[in-house]
Design a protein around this motif. Structure first.
Motif, PDB file in Angstrom:
ATOM      1  N   VAL A 233       0.849  -1.182   0.000  1.00 17.15           N
ATOM      2  CA  VAL A 233       0.000   0.000   0.000  1.00 17.15           C
ATOM      3  C   VAL A 233       0.892   1.242   0.000  1.00 17.15           C
ATOM      4  CG1 VAL A 233      -1.721   1.261   1.341  1.00 17.15           C
ATOM      5  CG2 VAL A 233      -1.790  -1.244   1.264  1.00 17.15           C
ATOM      6  N   THR A 234       0.628   2.169  -0.920  1.00 17.67           N
ATOM      7  CA  THR A 234       1.431   3.397  -1.007  1.00 17.67           C
ATOM      8  C   THR A 234       0.644   4.564  -0.394  1.00 17.67           C
ATOM      9  OG1 THR A 234       0.494   4.011  -3.143  1.00 17.67           O
ATOM     10  CG2 THR A 234       2.463   2.609  -3.182  1.00 17.67           C
ATOM     11  N   PRO A 235       1.320   5.700  -0.121  1.00 14.65           N
ATOM     12  CA  PRO A 235       0.599   6.852   0.443  1.00 14.65           C
ATOM     13  C   PRO A 235      -0.595   7.278  -0.423  1.00 14.65           C
ATOM     14  CG  PRO A 235       2.965   7.202   0.610  1.00 14.65           C
ATOM     15  CD  PRO A 235       2.782   5.945  -0.182  1.00 14.65           C
ATOM     16  N   ASP A 236      -0.419   7.330  -1.752  1.00 10.07           N
ATOM     17  CA  ASP A 236      -1.527   7.738  -2.625  1.00 10.07           C
ATOM     18  C   ASP A 236      -2.683   6.738  -2.575  1.00 10.07           C
ATOM     19  OD1 ASP A 236      -0.261  10.041  -3.364  1.00 10.07           O
ATOM     20  OD2 ASP A 236      -0.203   9.615  -5.519  1.00 10.07           O
ATOM     21  N   MET A 237      -2.345   5.462  -2.436  1.00  9.95           N
ATOM     22  CA  MET A 237      -3.407   4.446  -2.384  1.00  9.95           C
ATOM     23  C   MET A 237      -4.215   4.595  -1.097  1.00  9.95           C
ATOM     24  SD  MET A 237      -3.158   0.293  -2.622  1.00  9.95           S
ATOM     25  CE  MET A 237      -4.478  -0.698  -1.912  1.00  9.95           C
ATOM     26  N   HIS A 238      -3.533   4.746   0.026  1.00  9.13           N
ATOM     27  CA  HIS A 238      -4.274   4.793   1.295  1.00  9.13           C
ATOM     28  C   HIS A 238      -4.956   6.143   1.516  1.00  9.13           C
ATOM     29  CE1 HIS A 238      -5.532   3.164   5.092  1.00  9.13           C
ATOM     30  NE2 HIS A 238      -5.168   4.283   5.683  1.00  9.13           N
ATOM     31  N   ARG A 239      -4.433   7.210   0.901  1.00  6.62           N
ATOM     32  CA  ARG A 239      -5.056   8.524   1.077  1.00  6.62           C
ATOM     33  C   ARG A 239      -6.512   8.517   0.604  1.00  6.62           C
ATOM     34  NH1 ARG A 239      -1.772  11.145  -1.492  1.00  6.62           N
ATOM     35  NH2 ARG A 239      -0.245  11.494   0.150  1.00  6.62           N
ATOM     36  N   VAL A 240      -6.787   7.744  -0.445  1.00  9.38           N
ATOM     37  CA  VAL A 240      -8.159   7.618  -0.965  1.00  9.38           C
ATOM     38  C   VAL A 240      -9.109   7.213   0.177  1.00  9.38           C
ATOM     39  CG1 VAL A 240      -9.627   6.385  -2.624  1.00  9.38           C
ATOM     40  CG2 VAL A 240      -7.252   6.895  -3.218  1.00  9.38           C
ATOM     41  N   HIS A 241      -8.627   6.346   1.057  1.00  3.99           N
ATOM     42  CA  HIS A 241      -9.425   5.820   2.171  1.00  3.99           C
ATOM     43  C   HIS A 241      -9.756   6.907   3.206  1.00  3.99           C
ATOM     44  CE1 HIS A 241     -10.819   2.860   5.081  1.00  3.99           C
ATOM     45  NE2 HIS A 241     -10.016   3.388   5.970  1.00  3.99           N
ATOM     46  N   HIS A 242      -9.026   8.025   3.182  1.00 13.14           N
ATOM     47  CA  HIS A 242      -9.281   9.096   4.158  1.00 13.14           C
ATOM     48  C   HIS A 242     -10.115  10.240   3.577  1.00 13.14           C
ATOM     49  CE1 HIS A 242      -7.039   7.956   7.848  1.00 13.14           C
ATOM     50  NE2 HIS A 242      -6.581   7.060   7.004  1.00 13.14           N
ATOM     51  N   SER A 243     -10.726   9.999   2.419  1.00 10.17           N
ATOM     52  CA  SER A 243     -11.587  10.997   1.788  1.00 10.17           C
ATOM     53  C   SER A 243     -12.882  11.160   2.585  1.00 10.17           C
ATOM     54  CB  SER A 243     -11.910  10.520   0.369  1.00 10.17           C
ATOM     55  OG  SER A 243     -12.978  11.249  -0.174  1.00 10.17           O
ATOM     56  N   VAL A 244     -13.483  12.377   2.531  1.00 10.52           N
ATOM     57  CA  VAL A 244     -14.799  12.561   3.167  1.00 10.52           C
ATOM     58  C   VAL A 244     -15.889  11.830   2.372  1.00 10.52           C
ATOM     59  CG1 VAL A 244     -14.416  14.784   4.316  1.00 10.52           C
ATOM     60  CG2 VAL A 244     -15.151  14.740   1.928  1.00 10.52           C
TER      61      VAL A 244
ATOM     62  N   GLY B 242      -8.832  14.273  -7.134  1.00  2.46           N
ATOM     63  CA  GLY B 242      -7.369  14.368  -7.194  1.00  2.46           C
ATOM     64  C   GLY B 242      -6.801  14.510  -5.785  1.00  2.46           C
ATOM     65  N   HIS B 243      -5.517  14.178  -5.633  1.00  2.16           N
ATOM     66  CA  HIS B 243      -4.921  14.162  -4.293  1.00  2.16           C
ATOM     67  C   HIS B 243      -4.803  15.543  -3.666  1.00  2.16           C
ATOM     68  CE1 HIS B 243      -4.072   9.910  -3.965  1.00  2.16           C
ATOM     69  NE2 HIS B 243      -3.867   9.936  -5.267  1.00  2.16           N
ATOM     70  N   LYS B 244      -4.628  16.582  -4.502  1.00  2.00           N
ATOM     71  CA  LYS B 244      -4.437  17.926  -3.934  1.00  2.00           C
ATOM     72  C   LYS B 244      -5.758  18.525  -3.490  1.00  2.00           C
ATOM     73  CE  LYS B 244       0.023  19.474  -5.314  1.00  2.00           C
ATOM     74  NZ  LYS B 244       0.529  18.697  -6.471  1.00  2.00           N
ATOM     75  N   ASP B 245      -6.854  18.226  -4.216  1.00  2.47           N
ATOM     76  CA  ASP B 245      -8.133  18.885  -3.942  1.00  2.47           C
ATOM     77  C   ASP B 245      -9.107  18.047  -3.130  1.00  2.47           C
ATOM     78  OD1 ASP B 245      -7.388  21.181  -5.271  1.00  2.47           O
ATOM     79  OD2 ASP B 245      -7.966  20.353  -7.230  1.00  2.47           O
ATOM     80  N   MET B 246      -8.845  16.775  -2.971  1.00  4.94           N
ATOM     81  CA  MET B 246      -9.775  15.934  -2.199  1.00  4.94           C
ATOM     82  C   MET B 246      -9.853  16.459  -0.768  1.00  4.94           C
ATOM     83  SD  MET B 246      -7.418  12.544  -1.463  1.00  4.94           S
ATOM     84  CE  MET B 246      -8.554  11.751  -0.346  1.00  4.94           C
TER      85      MET B 246
END
Ligand SMILES: [Zn+2]
Length: 287
Positions: free
Chosen positions: A196-207, A237-241
């Motif tokens: 699991v990479t940072p970009d992959m797991h960041r999706v999981h922390h979306s509102v 996108g990662h910057k605006d999510m």
């Protein structure tokens, strides 16, 4: 060998924690992925305050931890790997992979079961996403995790070495994949076939609900791909999510330690992902 490792378990784990923490902290300064919305001092003070509290609590409640259970199980011949006398070189990777699967299942469960989501949302309510998010869990969730880990070790009977290795990997990977860091996209894609990479797991922390209910893995990326919970990128996108939970945006509640400890006990019991009933034509509650 096992006794030696077991005797220094706490020191080994703390050493790796400090080393990986330092590397990630420098990386976050040199190549950040997003701009933080809350001051880093406030976030680190409170998130790390919670980590210290949890560490002390765990050591008091479970001085021998999962490692102690592994040693006890091997003396008694308990657990699958002990019972079938699986050779050490197979038992170690098999145990690490099996424990990773259990932790993935546990993570899906804390999202699905309403009372458990109340605990787990302390982790998700963080308004930003950095290496300290990876260690920010409510003490009750930490105790539950330890009980599940001990039960897993009883059933599995892994070598002591495998349990320590798993703890070090899990702890290190949690800091890595919660890192507010940039990775070249080619490297990210290649790594994702295994971990699991940072970009992959960041999706999981979306509102966003559908995004937060995907990418549950902490170490191996296989489980999400295999069980249909994998999602490649966030829609915005990662910057605006937007990171966090829709209803919980008040810094006093989600950034400061007393608020974090009280968070599971706030709010009405409604609107969880598991009891969405869209077939009646009602609009799903917003959480
Ligand atoms: Zn989660």
């Amino acid at each position: 060998m096992d006794t030696l490792v077991q005797a220094h378990e706490a020191a080994i784990r703390f050493g790796f924690f400090l080393g990986i923490f330092a590397v990630m902290a420098v990386w976050e300064v040199l190549a950040p992925r997003r701009v933080l919305t809350v001051s880093k001092t406030v976030r680190w003070l409170n998130n790390l305050g919670l980590v210290v509290l949890n560490t002390v609590l765990l050591r008091l409640l479970f001085p021998a931890a999962a490692v102690g259970m592994a040693a006890f199980a091997s003396e008694q011949g308990w657990g699958l790997l002990n019972h079938f006398l699986v050779p050490f070189w197979i038992a170690v990777p098999a145990a690490v992979i099996a424990m990773d699967f259990v932790i993935w299942l546990q993570h899906v469960m804390v999202h699905a079961v309403p009372a458990l989501w109340r605990l787990h949302r302390v982790h998700h309510a963080d308004l930003d996403y950095d290496l300290t998010t990876g260690a920010r869990f409510h003490p009750i969730e930490i105790i539950l995790s330890m009980l599940i880990k001990i039960a897993t070790v009883m059933v599995l009977g892994p070598p002591v070495m495998a349990v320590i290795l798993f703890e070090v990997i899990l702890n290190g990977m949690a800091m890595f994949n919660h890192g507010n860091v940039r990775l070249p996209s080619g490297l990210d894609r290649a790594l994702r076939w295994l971990v699991v990479t940072p970009d992959m797991h960041r999706v999981h922390h979306s509102v966003e609900d559908d995004e937060a209910n995907s990418n549950f893995g902490f170490n191996l990326s296989w489980w999400d791909r295999l069980f249909g919970t994998y999602r490649d990128q966030p829609r915005s996108g990662h910057k605006d999510m937007i990171i966090g939970i829709h209803k919980y945006r008040e810094p006093r509640e989600v950034s400061w330690l007393p608020g974090l400890l009280a968070l599971p006990f706030r709010g009405r019991i409604t609107g969880y992902a598991i009891n969405r009933r869209n077939w009646s034509g009602d609009k799903a509650p917003d959480e």
